[in-house]
Design a protein around this motif. Structure first.
Motif, PDB file in Angstrom:
ATOM      1  N   ALA A 158      -5.103   9.708  -0.601  1.00 20.71           N
ATOM      2  CA  ALA A 158      -3.270   9.041  -0.167  1.00 20.71           C
ATOM      3  C   ALA A 158      -3.570   9.123   1.837  1.00 20.71           C
ATOM      4  O   ALA A 158      -2.725   8.028   1.952  1.00 20.71           O
ATOM      5  CB  ALA A 158      -2.116   9.767  -0.800  1.00 20.71           C
ATOM      6  N   PRO A 159      -3.855  10.081   2.506  1.00 20.69           N
ATOM      7  CA  PRO A 159      -3.294   9.755   3.888  1.00 20.69           C
ATOM      8  C   PRO A 159      -4.250   8.292   4.438  1.00 20.69           C
ATOM      9  O   PRO A 159      -3.534   7.903   5.587  1.00 20.69           O
ATOM     10  CB  PRO A 159      -4.188  10.977   4.526  1.00 20.69           C
ATOM     11  N   GLY A 160      -5.476   8.439   3.913  1.00 19.77           N
ATOM     12  CA  GLY A 160      -5.899   7.175   4.593  1.00 19.77           C
ATOM     13  C   GLY A 160      -5.385   5.515   4.051  1.00 19.77           C
ATOM     14  O   GLY A 160      -5.577   4.945   4.636  1.00 19.77           O
TER      15      GLY A 160
ATOM     16  N   GLN B  86       2.763  10.127  11.259  1.00 21.48           N
ATOM     17  CA  GLN B  86       2.210  10.336  11.850  1.00 21.48           C
ATOM     18  C   GLN B  86       0.843  11.301  11.468  1.00 21.48           C
ATOM     19  O   GLN B  86       0.513  11.592  12.137  1.00 21.48           O
ATOM     20  CB  GLN B  86       2.868  11.279  13.379  1.00 21.48           C
ATOM     21  N   ARG B  87       1.273  12.578  10.452  1.00 24.24           N
ATOM     22  CA  ARG B  87       0.454  13.389   9.747  1.00 24.24           C
ATOM     23  C   ARG B  87      -0.492  12.634   9.659  1.00 24.24           C
ATOM     24  O   ARG B  87      -2.001  13.095   9.096  1.00 24.24           O
ATOM     25  CB  ARG B  87       1.187  13.969   9.515  1.00 24.24           C
ATOM     26  N   TYR B  88      -0.676  12.089   8.094  1.00 24.86           N
ATOM     27  CA  TYR B  88      -0.646  10.472   7.673  1.00 24.86           C
ATOM     28  C   TYR B  88      -1.760  10.115   8.747  1.00 24.86           C
ATOM     29  O   TYR B  88      -2.987  10.005   8.061  1.00 24.86           O
ATOM     30  CB  TYR B  88       0.390  10.303   6.289  1.00 24.86           C
ATOM     31  N   LEU B  89      -1.098   9.428   9.213  1.00 21.87           N
ATOM     32  CA  LEU B  89      -1.819   8.554  10.182  1.00 21.87           C
ATOM     33  C   LEU B  89      -3.091   9.075  10.621  1.00 21.87           C
ATOM     34  O   LEU B  89      -4.180   8.675  10.547  1.00 21.87           O
ATOM     35  CB  LEU B  89      -1.133   7.822  11.031  1.00 21.87           C
ATOM     36  N   VAL B  90      -2.510  10.301  11.538  1.00 20.18           N
ATOM     37  CA  VAL B  90      -4.219  10.700  12.071  1.00 20.18           C
ATOM     38  C   VAL B  90      -4.982  11.293  11.228  1.00 20.18           C
ATOM     39  O   VAL B  90      -6.139  11.450  11.334  1.00 20.18           O
ATOM     40  CB  VAL B  90      -3.166  12.524  13.080  1.00 20.18           C
ATOM     41  N   GLY B  91      -4.790  11.845   9.921  1.00 18.04           N
ATOM     42  CA  GLY B  91      -5.512  13.008   8.657  1.00 18.04           C
ATOM     43  C   GLY B  91      -6.846  11.351   8.216  1.00 18.04           C
ATOM     44  O   GLY B  91      -7.093  11.802   8.265  1.00 18.04           O
ATOM     45  N   GLY B  92      -5.720  10.063   7.845  1.00 17.17           N
ATOM     46  CA  GLY B  92      -6.260   9.073   7.371  1.00 17.17           C
ATOM     47  C   GLY B  92      -7.008   8.060   8.304  1.00 17.17           C
ATOM     48  O   GLY B  92      -8.398   7.855   7.596  1.00 17.17           O
ATOM     49  N   MET B  93      -6.898   8.390   9.973  1.00 16.82           N
ATOM     50  CA  MET B  93      -8.099   7.970  10.692  1.00 16.82           C
ATOM     51  C   MET B  93      -9.326   8.675  11.114  1.00 16.82           C
ATOM     52  O   MET B  93     -10.112   8.215  11.490  1.00 16.82           O
ATOM     53  CB  MET B  93      -7.228   7.521  12.182  1.00 16.82           C
ATOM     54  N   THR B  94      -9.194  10.035  10.998  1.00 21.32           N
ATOM     55  CA  THR B  94     -10.060  10.931  10.670  1.00 21.32           C
ATOM     56  C   THR B  94     -10.518  11.276   9.524  1.00 21.32           C
ATOM     57  O   THR B  94     -11.897  11.619  10.095  1.00 21.32           O
ATOM     58  CB  THR B  94      -9.870  12.036  11.341  1.00 21.32           C
ATOM     59  N   ALA B  95     -10.647  10.727   8.587  1.00 24.80           N
ATOM     60  CA  ALA B  95     -10.937  11.705   7.026  1.00 24.80           C
ATOM     61  C   ALA B  95     -12.365  11.830   7.223  1.00 24.80           C
ATOM     62  O   ALA B  95     -13.154  11.815   6.754  1.00 24.80           O
ATOM     63  CB  ALA B  95     -10.202  11.428   6.489  1.00 24.80           C
ATOM     64  N   GLY B  96     -12.468   9.816   7.103  1.00 22.35           N
ATOM     65  CA  GLY B  96     -14.153   9.109   7.038  1.00 22.35           C
ATOM     66  C   GLY B  96     -14.709   9.410   8.402  1.00 22.35           C
ATOM     67  O   GLY B  96     -16.485   8.901   8.150  1.00 22.35           O
ATOM     68  N   SER B  97     -14.498   9.760   9.332  1.00 20.82           N
ATOM     69  CA  SER B  97     -15.865  10.794  10.257  1.00 20.82           C
ATOM     70  C   SER B  97     -17.258  10.950  10.472  1.00 20.82           C
ATOM     71  O   SER B  97     -17.649  11.059  10.904  1.00 20.82           O
ATOM     72  CB  SER B  97     -15.041  10.465  11.286  1.00 20.82           C
ATOM     73  N   VAL B  98     -16.558  11.902   9.524  1.00 26.00           N
ATOM     74  CA  VAL B  98     -17.634  13.235   8.641  1.00 26.00           C
ATOM     75  C   VAL B  98     -17.846  13.418   7.233  1.00 26.00           C
ATOM     76  O   VAL B  98     -16.994  13.649   6.822  1.00 26.00           O
ATOM     77  CB  VAL B  98     -17.574  14.749   9.682  1.00 26.00           C
ATOM     78  N   LYS B  99     -19.016  13.177   7.144  1.00 19.44           N
ATOM     79  CA  LYS B  99     -19.667  13.199   5.597  1.00 19.44           C
ATOM     80  C   LYS B  99     -19.836  14.661   4.776  1.00 19.44           C
ATOM     81  O   LYS B  99     -21.285  14.770   5.730  1.00 19.44           O
ATOM     82  CB  LYS B  99     -20.522  11.590   5.511  1.00 19.44           C
TER      83      LYS B  99
END
Length: 306
Positions: A222-224, A292-305
C-alpha cells in the motif's frame, strides 16, 4: 647522607604538565574543528534554503502586490502596498474554476488508472517467470527514454482518428502513457521485497492468485501504491503541452488555462497569475502533507531486497 630523586621519576614529573597541555590543546583543536563544521553545515542549509524559498517568497509577495507596485524600479524586497484583491478575483472567474475541476478529474483518473495497471504489471514482472518477461520489462523501461513532445504528433493523430480530441479520455490516456512506466518499476521493486514464502503459504491455504494479490500482497504494498498514485497525480496536474494540444477550453486543465487567461500578446497580469499559481499549488501541497509518510516509505521500500 643526601638523598637524590631518581632520574626516571624526575622525567615523569616533568612530562605530566607537558602531556596535560598537549591534551588540552588537542581538545580545543577538536572543538574548534567541530564548531567550524557546524557553522559550514548551517551556512549551507541557509544558502540552499534561501535558494529554494526565495522564489516562493517572491511569488507570494507579487501575489499580494498591486499591479502598479509590481513594475516599479527598483523593486521592493518587502512590498508595502498589500492587497487581497488578486485572490478574491480568482473566485469570481468561473473559467478558472472550470480549469481546476478539469485538473482534479484528469489527475485523479490518471492516478487511479496508473496504479491499477502498474500493480498488475509490476506483480507479474516480480513474481512470475514466463517467456518474453525480460523483453517486456526492458520495453517498459525504454518507453521512458523518448521525449514526451516527440510522441505528441502521433498521439494527436491517433486521438483525432478515433474522435477523442477535446475529451477527458485523450488527456487521461496521454498522461498515463508517461506515468505508468515509472509506476510499474516502482511497484515491481516493492513486490520484490515481499517473500515468496508468504505467497506459497497463501497457496497452501487454498488462496488463488487473485485472492493472494488482492488480500495479502496489495495491503503490504500500500505505501508504494500511494507513492505511485501521488506521482501520477502530480504528473497529470502539472502537464502543460498535452493539455494545451489535445483539449479545447472546455476540457483544458490549469497550466494552459492560466497561461491563456493571464498571459497576453502585449501584457501579462503578473499579480493575478502569481495568486492563481499559489492557489493551484494548494491541492498538491495538501496531498504531500497527508501522504508524506507513505510517499517516503513507498519510494524506499524497493531499495533493499529481503
Amino acid at each position: 647522607m643526601t638523598s637524590t630523586t631518581p632520574p626516571s621519576l624526575s622525567a615523569v614529573g616533568r612530562s605530566q604538565p607537558s602531556a596535560t597541555r598537549t591534551g588540552r590543546s588537542t581538545r580545543r583543536r577538536v572543538r574548534k574543528d567541530l564548531l567550524r563544521s557546524r557553522i559550514a553545515a548551517w551556512s549551507a542549509v541557509v544558502v540552499i534554503g534561501a535558494f529554494g524559498l526565495l522564489p516562493v517568497y517572491w511569488l507570494l509577495a507579487t501575489a499580494l502586490s498591486t499591479p502598479e507596485s509590481t513594475f516599479q524600479f527598483p523593486p521592493k524586497l518587502i512590498p508595502t502596498d498589500l492587497t487581497l484583491g488578486n485572490f478574491t478575483a480568482l473566485a469570481e472567474n468561473d473559467q478558472l474554476i472550470k480549469y481546476m475541476i478539469n485538473s482534479l478529474v484528469v489527475a485523479s483518473i490518471t492516478a487511479v488508472l496508473s496504479v491499477i495497471v502498474a500493480t498488475y504489471m509490476g506483480y507479474s514482472f516480480s513474481k512470475f517467470r514466463y517467456r518474453g518477461r525480460r523483453s517486456l520489462m526492458h520495453l517498459v523501461l525504454a518507453s521512458q527514454m523518448f521525449p514526451q513532445a516527440l510522441l505528441l504528433v502521433t498521439l494527436y493523430t491517433v486521438f483525432s482518428s478515433f474522435g477523442m480530441l477535446n475529451t477527458y479520455s485523450a488527456l487521461v490516456l496521454s498522461f498515463t502513457t508517461f506515468t505508468m512506466p515509472l509506476c510499474v518499476w516502482m511497484l515491481k521493486g516493492i513486490f520484490d521485497t515481499i517473500p515468496d514464502a508468504l505467497l506459497e503459504a497463501a497457496s497452501i491455504d487454498g488462496a488463488s492468485r487473485w485472492r493472494t494479490l488482492h488480500s495479502i500482497v496489495a495491503p503490504l504494498a500500500a505505501p508504494g501504491m500511494i507513492a505511485a498514485g501521488l506521482f501520477a497525480f502530480v504528473r497529470g496536474w502539472n502537464d502543460f503541452i498535452f493539455a494545451l494540444t489535445l483539449a479545447d477550453k472546455e476540457k483544458q486543465t490549469l497550466p494552459p488555462g492560466l497561461v491563456s487567461t493571464y498571459i497576453g500578446e502585449f501584457q501579462t497580469a503578473w499579480p493575478q497569475l502569481m495568486a492563481a499559481s499559489l492557489v493551484v499549488s494548494v491541492p498538491v501541497i495538501v496531498a504531500f502533507m497527508f501522504l508524506q509518510r507513505y510517499l517516503v516509505g513507498g519510494m524506499t521500500a524497493g531499495s533493499v531486497k529481503s
